[in-house]
Design a protein around this motif. Structure first.
Motif, mmCIF file in Angstrom:
data_model
loop_
_atom_site.group_PDB
_atom_site.id
_atom_site.type_symbol
_atom_site.label_atom_id
_atom_site.label_comp_id
_atom_site.label_asym_id
_atom_site.label_seq_id
_atom_site.Cartn_x
_atom_site.Cartn_y
_atom_site.Cartn_z
ATOM 1 N N ILE A 91 0.848 -1.197 0.000
ATOM 2 C CA ILE A 91 0.000 0.000 0.000
ATOM 3 C C ILE A 91 0.880 1.243 0.000
ATOM 4 O O ILE A 91 1.636 1.487 0.938
ATOM 5 C CB ILE A 91 -0.924 0.021 1.231
ATOM 6 N N ARG A 92 0.796 2.000 -1.062
ATOM 7 C CA ARG A 92 1.570 3.226 -1.178
ATOM 8 C C ARG A 92 0.883 4.362 -0.426
ATOM 9 O O ARG A 92 -0.318 4.298 -0.151
ATOM 10 C CB ARG A 92 1.723 3.606 -2.655
ATOM 11 N N PRO A 93 1.627 5.425 -0.100
ATOM 12 C CA PRO A 93 1.013 6.573 0.583
ATOM 13 C C PRO A 93 -0.182 7.120 -0.191
ATOM 14 O O PRO A 93 -0.136 7.232 -1.419
ATOM 15 C CB PRO A 93 2.158 7.585 0.640
ATOM 16 N N TYR A 94 -1.218 7.474 0.529
ATOM 17 C CA TYR A 94 -2.439 7.961 -0.123
ATOM 18 C C TYR A 94 -3.193 8.875 0.833
ATOM 19 O O TYR A 94 -2.896 8.943 2.032
ATOM 20 C CB TYR A 94 -3.329 6.792 -0.533
ATOM 21 N N SER A 129 3.010 25.777 -4.487
ATOM 22 C CA SER A 129 2.177 24.620 -4.839
ATOM 23 C C SER A 129 2.439 24.240 -6.280
ATOM 24 O O SER A 129 3.037 25.003 -7.044
ATOM 25 C CB SER A 129 0.692 24.935 -4.642
ATOM 26 N N ASN A 130 1.983 23.066 -6.650
ATOM 27 C CA ASN A 130 2.122 22.570 -8.018
ATOM 28 C C ASN A 130 0.770 22.038 -8.454
ATOM 29 O O ASN A 130 0.213 21.134 -7.820
ATOM 30 C CB ASN A 130 3.186 21.461 -8.080
ATOM 31 N N SER A 131 0.244 22.587 -9.529
ATOM 32 C CA SER A 131 -1.098 22.195 -9.986
ATOM 33 C C SER A 131 -1.153 20.728 -10.406
ATOM 34 O O SER A 131 -2.243 20.155 -10.498
ATOM 35 C CB SER A 131 -1.545 23.089 -11.147
ATOM 36 N N MET A 132 0.007 20.120 -10.649
ATOM 37 C CA MET A 132 0.021 18.696 -11.019
ATOM 38 C C MET A 132 -0.508 17.829 -9.878
ATOM 39 O O MET A 132 -0.944 16.693 -10.102
ATOM 40 C CB MET A 132 1.438 18.263 -11.386
ATOM 41 N N ASN A 133 -0.457 18.351 -8.654
ATOM 42 C CA ASN A 133 -0.953 17.591 -7.502
ATOM 43 C C ASN A 133 -2.436 17.805 -7.248
ATOM 44 O O ASN A 133 -3.008 17.176 -6.359
ATOM 45 C CB ASN A 133 -0.172 17.985 -6.241
ATOM 46 N N ASP A 134 -3.051 18.723 -8.002
ATOM 47 C CA ASP A 134 -4.470 19.020 -7.780
ATOM 48 C C ASP A 134 -5.339 17.823 -8.148
ATOM 49 O O ASP A 134 -5.063 17.087 -9.105
ATOM 50 C CB ASP A 134 -4.904 20.233 -8.592
ATOM 51 N N LYS A 149 -3.705 8.128 -4.489
ATOM 52 C CA LYS A 149 -2.297 8.010 -4.143
ATOM 53 C C LYS A 149 -1.604 9.360 -4.337
ATOM 54 O O LYS A 149 -1.935 10.117 -5.244
ATOM 55 C CB LYS A 149 -1.623 6.958 -5.028
ATOM 56 N N PHE A 150 -0.634 9.649 -3.476
ATOM 57 C CA PHE A 150 0.182 10.846 -3.652
ATOM 58 C C PHE A 150 1.065 10.671 -4.897
ATOM 59 O O PHE A 150 1.523 9.571 -5.197
ATOM 60 C CB PHE A 150 1.071 11.073 -2.433
ATOM 61 N N ARG A 151 1.283 11.758 -5.585
ATOM 62 C CA ARG A 151 2.156 11.702 -6.750
ATOM 63 C C ARG A 151 3.592 11.418 -6.314
ATOM 64 O O ARG A 151 4.033 11.828 -5.243
ATOM 65 C CB ARG A 151 2.100 13.022 -7.530
ATOM 66 N N GLU A 152 4.324 10.711 -7.191
ATOM 67 C CA GLU A 152 5.729 10.403 -6.909
ATOM 68 C C GLU A 152 6.521 11.691 -6.697
ATOM 69 O O GLU A 152 6.383 12.657 -7.450
ATOM 70 C CB GLU A 152 6.335 9.615 -8.074
ATOM 71 N N GLY A 153 7.348 11.707 -5.676
ATOM 72 C CA GLY A 153 8.220 12.841 -5.441
ATOM 73 C C GLY A 153 7.641 13.930 -4.571
ATOM 74 O O GLY A 153 8.394 14.757 -4.048
ATOM 75 N N TRP A 154 6.329 13.952 -4.391
ATOM 76 C CA TRP A 154 5.744 15.049 -3.622
ATOM 77 C C TRP A 154 6.115 14.966 -2.134
ATOM 78 O O TRP A 154 6.605 15.931 -1.546
ATOM 79 C CB TRP A 154 4.229 15.065 -3.788
ATOM 80 N N ILE A 155 5.912 13.818 -1.527
ATOM 81 C CA ILE A 155 6.093 13.701 -0.084
ATOM 82 C C ILE A 155 7.558 13.859 0.324
ATOM 83 O O ILE A 155 7.881 14.618 1.244
ATOM 84 C CB ILE A 155 5.548 12.342 0.417
#
Length: 242
Positions: A91-94, A129-134, A149-155
Motif C-alpha cells: 500500500i503506497r502513501p495515499y 504549490s504545483n497544480s500537477m498535484n491538484d 495516491k500521492f504523486r511520486e516525489g511530492w512527499i
C-alpha cells in the motif's frame, strides 16, 4: 281493551306498521318526492366535491411549504480527511476523503501546498504549490470514501526541499459545495516532519516540543484555531479557511 278488526273467519287482522304505511305513500306519490331527493343528493355531492378539492389543495400547499422548509435546512456535507504518508506493504502513501455528512458533497477540489518556516523570523517565509498535484472529484455521496495516491516525489522531495526537514509544512486544502444552494466550504489540514523524519498530522504526540509549537503558531493563526470545527470526529484535523 283496544278494538280489534276481525276478518270474515273471525281472525284478528294486524294493523299496518308506520313503515309500511310510509312505504305505500312513497310508492304512490313518487312523482312528488323523487325530484326533491335528486336535488338533495346533487347538493350534497357538490358540497363533498368542494371539500375534497379544498382538502387536496391544502395538502398540496402543505407539501410545497414542507419542501421549501427542507430546502432551507442547514444540511451540509462533512468531509473527513485521512492521510497515510508511509508505505505499508504494497500500500503506497495515499489520502482519502470520507463524506460523513447527511447529503452529498459536490465539486470537490484538493490542492497541496508546501510552506517553509523561519525560526529567526518566527513566521512562514515561503509557500508554493504545483497544480500537477491538484485533484478534482465530481461528488462524494454520504458515507462514501474516495482515495487517491500521492504523486511520486511530492512527499519526500517537493514538500520538503528546505533544510532542516522539520521546518517544512504540508497543507492539504479541500474545497467543496453542498447541492441545495452550492454554498462552498474551504478547509485545510496541516502536516509536519517529526523528529523521526516522518510526516505526521498536527495532532501527533511526536510534535510535543517548543519548536513545533512555534511552527504551529506560525501556520495556524488565531482565527483558524478558533474555527477548528472537527474536534469530535476522527481523521486529520481540518481548519476552516473562512
Amino acid at each position: 281493551m283496544n278494538n280489534q278488526i276481525l276478518n270474515h273467519e273471525g281472525k284478528i287482522i294486524q294493523q299496518q306498521s308506520k313503515m309500511k304505511k310510509t312505504w305505500g305513500w312513497l310508492k304512490k306519490n313518487w312523482n312528488l318526492w323523487l325530484p326533491i331527493l335528486i336535488s338533495i343528493l346533487a347538493f350534497g355531492g357538490a358540497i363533498w366535491a368542494n371539500y375534497i378539492a379544498n382538502n387536496a389543495n391544502e395538502i398540496a400547499s402543505n407539501n410545497y411549504d414542507l419542501t421549501l422548509k427542507l430546502s432551507k435546512l442547514d444540511l451540509r456535507p462533512i468531509i473527513r480527511l485521512d492521510a497515510l504518508f508511509k508505505s505499508i506493504g504494497k500500500i503506497r502513501p495515499y489520502l482519502s476523503l470520507t463524506n460523513i455528512g447527511p447529503i452529498e458533497a459536490q465539486q470537490i477540489k484538493i490542492k497541496m501546498l508546501s510552506h517553509r518556516y523561519s525560526p529567526k523570523q518566527n513566521r512562514i517565509f515561503m509557500s508554493g504549490s504545483n497544480s500537477m498535484n491538484d485533484i478534482f472529484i465530481e461528488k462524494i455521496d454520504p458515507q462514501k470514501t474516495k482515495s487517491y495516491k500521492f504523486r511520486e516525489g511530492w512527499i519526500n522531495t517537493n514538500a520538503r526541499v528546505h533544510n532542516p526537514p522539520q521546518h517544512n509544512i504540508m497543507e492539504i486544502k479541500i474545497t467543496y459545495r453542498r447541492p441545495q444552494d452550492l454554498e462552498e466550504y474551504n478547509e485545510s489540514a496541516y502536516y509536519f516532519v517529526n523528529p523521526d523524519d516522518l510526516w505526521v498530522s498536527e495532532k501527533s504526540s511526536s510534535l510535543d516540543s517548543e519548536l513545533y509549537e512555534s511552527i504551529k503558531s506560525a501556520i495556524l493563526n488565531i482565527d483558524k484555531e478558533e474555527n477548528y470545527i472537527y474536534k469530535e470526529w476522527e481523521g486529520d484535523k481540518l481548519h476552516s479557511n473562512k
